[in-house]
Scaffold this motif. Structure first.
Motif: not given
Ligand code: SF4
Length: 228
Positions: A125, A153-154
């Motif tokens: 991530k 996720r980022d």
């Protein structure tokens, strides 16, 4: 060795230069407050004027990949952050990240946005710093990194010092459609340099899906303490 057989190739260990390896509480991002192991790699090609990690620019100790992974296992935390300095400046970091993902650690990469994330293990991530003008390093952002951010996720972080940085952050959020592209947009004041109430007002009135991020670890242990 039998006559005529070529000598065995020497086994070369993958080594990384490490400034700190410790377990603490995650102080930033949407993961703030979670137990976390930190692998702080040495070195950074950038020189942000407000950098709070100058002690990572040189020194450090060499560890093999296996030694780092063994220490991470010993800390018994599922969450691991690879940080720096600029962690991706050492090309061996990509293999470390892959190995930690293979062992099913939840791996966060805190990167300053200068090195391309194109070859990063997809399971990791990314928390991507976008450098604003007051950092003195805005020219060195690799903009292609923003196009690789993944909504599930980022996260993206803007450290702001003044109104100019805030306006820049809003422009980049719009230009790269970061509200659609990321899990979170973090607006983080440079420690001690921003009126927090003023920044809170800007964020609250922005109409944007963003969040104010304070560096939890600095409130717990103070801004000068490392390795906690
Ligand atoms: S990228 Fe990070 S470590 Fe490097 S100079 Fe900027 S703030 Fe410091």
């Amino acid at each position: 060795m039998c006559a005529g057989q070529p000598p065995a190739a020497p086994i070369t260990k993958v080594m990384l230069r490490v400034t700190e390896l410790f377990r603490s509480i995650q102080g930033e991002s949407t993961h703030a407050g979670r137990p976390c192991t930190f692998v702080r790699l040495t070195g950074c090609p950038m020189r942000c004027v407000w950098c709070d990690s100058e002690y990572t620019f040189s020194g450090g100790e060499h560890f093999s990949l296996e030694e780092i992974i063994a220490k991470v296992r010993d800390f018994n935390c599922n969450l691991v952050e690879i940080t720096g300095g600029e962690p991706l400046a050492q090309k061996e970091a990509f293999e470390l990240i892959q190995r930690l993902c293979d062992e099913e650690f939840e791996v966060l990469i805190e990167t300053g946005g200068y090195v391309s994330t194109a070859n990063l293990d997809q399971r990791a991530k990314v928390i991507l710093d976008v450098k604003c003008p007051a950092s003195g390093e805005a020219e060195r952002n690799d903009w292609s990194n923003l196009e690789r951010l993944r909504r599930d996720r980022d996260e993206v972080k803007f450290v702001v010092v003044d109104r100019g940085d805030w306006e820049f952050a809003k422009e980049i959020i719009a230009r790269f459609q970061l509200q659609e592209r990321t899990r979170a947009i973090l607006i983080s004041p440079a420690w001690g340099q921003v009126d927090l109430q003023e920044l809170a007002d800007w964020i609250a009135g922005s109409g944007l899906n963003i969040r104010l991020q304070l560096q939890l670890h600095k409130y717990i242990w103070g801004p000068e303490v490392h390795g906690v």
